[in-house]
Design a protein around this motif. Structure first.
Motif, short mmCIF file in Angstrom:
data_model
loop_
_atom_site.label_atom_id
_atom_site.label_comp_id
_atom_site.label_asym_id
_atom_site.label_seq_id
_atom_site.Cartn_x
_atom_site.Cartn_y
_atom_site.Cartn_z
N MET A 1 -28.08 -49.09 -36.40
CA MET A 1 -27.52 -47.96 -37.08
C MET A 1 -26.66 -47.22 -36.08
N GLY A 2 -25.39 -47.15 -36.37
CA GLY A 2 -24.50 -46.44 -35.50
C GLY A 2 -24.62 -44.96 -35.70
N THR A 3 -24.11 -44.23 -34.68
CA THR A 3 -24.09 -42.80 -34.83
C THR A 3 -23.00 -42.44 -35.80
N LEU A 4 -23.32 -41.65 -36.77
CA LEU A 4 -22.35 -41.23 -37.76
C LEU A 4 -22.14 -39.73 -37.63
N ARG A 5 -21.85 -39.29 -36.41
CA ARG A 5 -21.59 -37.88 -36.19
C ARG A 5 -20.19 -37.56 -36.67
N GLN A 6 -20.03 -36.34 -37.14
CA GLN A 6 -18.73 -35.90 -37.67
C GLN A 6 -18.00 -35.08 -36.62
N CYS A 7 -16.72 -34.95 -36.82
CA CYS A 7 -15.87 -34.12 -35.97
C CYS A 7 -16.38 -32.68 -36.05
N THR A 8 -16.40 -32.00 -34.90
CA THR A 8 -16.91 -30.63 -34.87
C THR A 8 -15.86 -29.58 -35.25
N ARG A 9 -14.63 -29.99 -35.50
CA ARG A 9 -13.61 -29.04 -35.93
C ARG A 9 -13.92 -28.57 -37.35
N SER A 10 -13.62 -27.32 -37.62
CA SER A 10 -13.91 -26.73 -38.93
C SER A 10 -13.25 -27.51 -40.06
N ALA A 11 -13.99 -27.74 -41.11
CA ALA A 11 -13.53 -28.39 -42.34
C ALA A 11 -13.10 -29.85 -42.14
N CYS A 12 -13.39 -30.45 -41.02
CA CYS A 12 -13.04 -31.86 -40.80
C CYS A 12 -14.29 -32.70 -41.06
N ARG A 13 -14.16 -33.69 -41.90
CA ARG A 13 -15.30 -34.55 -42.26
C ARG A 13 -15.14 -35.97 -41.72
N GLU A 14 -14.18 -36.18 -40.83
CA GLU A 14 -13.93 -37.50 -40.27
C GLU A 14 -15.01 -37.86 -39.24
N PRO A 15 -15.26 -39.16 -39.06
CA PRO A 15 -16.25 -39.56 -38.05
C PRO A 15 -15.74 -39.27 -36.63
N ALA A 16 -16.63 -38.84 -35.77
CA ALA A 16 -16.27 -38.55 -34.39
C ALA A 16 -16.07 -39.84 -33.60
N VAL A 17 -15.04 -39.85 -32.74
CA VAL A 17 -14.77 -41.02 -31.91
C VAL A 17 -14.69 -40.66 -30.43
N ALA A 18 -14.64 -39.37 -30.11
CA ALA A 18 -14.51 -38.93 -28.72
C ALA A 18 -15.33 -37.67 -28.50
N THR A 19 -15.67 -37.43 -27.23
CA THR A 19 -16.41 -36.23 -26.86
C THR A 19 -15.58 -35.43 -25.87
N LEU A 20 -15.44 -34.15 -26.14
CA LEU A 20 -14.68 -33.24 -25.29
C LEU A 20 -15.66 -32.37 -24.51
N THR A 21 -15.46 -32.30 -23.20
CA THR A 21 -16.29 -31.48 -22.32
C THR A 21 -15.37 -30.63 -21.46
N TYR A 22 -15.73 -29.38 -21.28
CA TYR A 22 -14.97 -28.48 -20.42
C TYR A 22 -15.68 -28.32 -19.08
N VAL A 23 -14.92 -28.40 -17.99
CA VAL A 23 -15.43 -28.11 -16.65
C VAL A 23 -14.73 -26.82 -16.23
N TYR A 24 -15.38 -25.70 -16.49
CA TYR A 24 -14.76 -24.40 -16.28
C TYR A 24 -14.44 -24.15 -14.81
N ALA A 25 -15.28 -24.60 -13.89
CA ALA A 25 -15.05 -24.36 -12.47
C ALA A 25 -13.76 -25.01 -11.98
N ASP A 26 -13.38 -26.15 -12.60
CA ASP A 26 -12.17 -26.87 -12.19
C ASP A 26 -11.01 -26.67 -13.15
N SER A 27 -11.18 -25.84 -14.16
CA SER A 27 -10.16 -25.64 -15.20
C SER A 27 -9.71 -26.99 -15.75
N THR A 28 -10.68 -27.80 -16.17
CA THR A 28 -10.40 -29.16 -16.64
C THR A 28 -11.11 -29.41 -17.96
#
Length: 131
Positions: free
Chosen positions: A1-28
């Protein structure tokens, strides 16, 4: 069973394909493959939103190699499903943590036609199909 997580953007129901992480100390901002588990400080994005990602002025965006398709179920997923089915079948009807449907006595299922008791590759009620 694959992960069927959805996009975290408001009102978007598409399946998630990427993960975004912020590194605040490096502004990255790091955009990479979909994380194995949903993390509280990471954002899962669909293909459209990950392609249109912009970062604040002065920030660097790092794109890690990834695929825009949701990951296919692997052998570990199949084993986890088989273990869950086996665990549910072995749960006693009087367990306090068992769901309400498991508390009622159930009748046994008949084996499929032609199934021999000593058939190789058979374990419990699950079958292993050889190539």
């Amino acid at each position: 069973m694959g992960t069927l997580r959805q996009c975290t953007r408001s009102a978007c129901r598409e399946p998630a394909v990427a993960t975004l992480t912020y590194v605040y100390a490096d502004s990255t901002a790091v955009l990479g493959p979909l994380a194995t588990f949903a993390e509280p400080h990471c954002y899962d994005l669909c293909a459209k939103h990950s392609a249109r990602l912009t970062a604040p002025l002065g920030w660097e965006v790092i794109h890690l190699a990834r695929s825009d398709k949701p990951p296919a179920p692997g052998p570990d997923d199949l084993l986890a499903l088989a273990d869950a089915v086996r665990e549910a079948a072995n749960a006693s009807p009087g367990d306090a943590g068992a769901p309400a449907a498991m508390r009622q006595p159930r009748t046994t299922l008949e084996p499929p036609e032609g199934a021999a008791a000593g058939e190789p590759g058979r374990r419990g009620h699950l079958r292993i199909l050889r190539d």
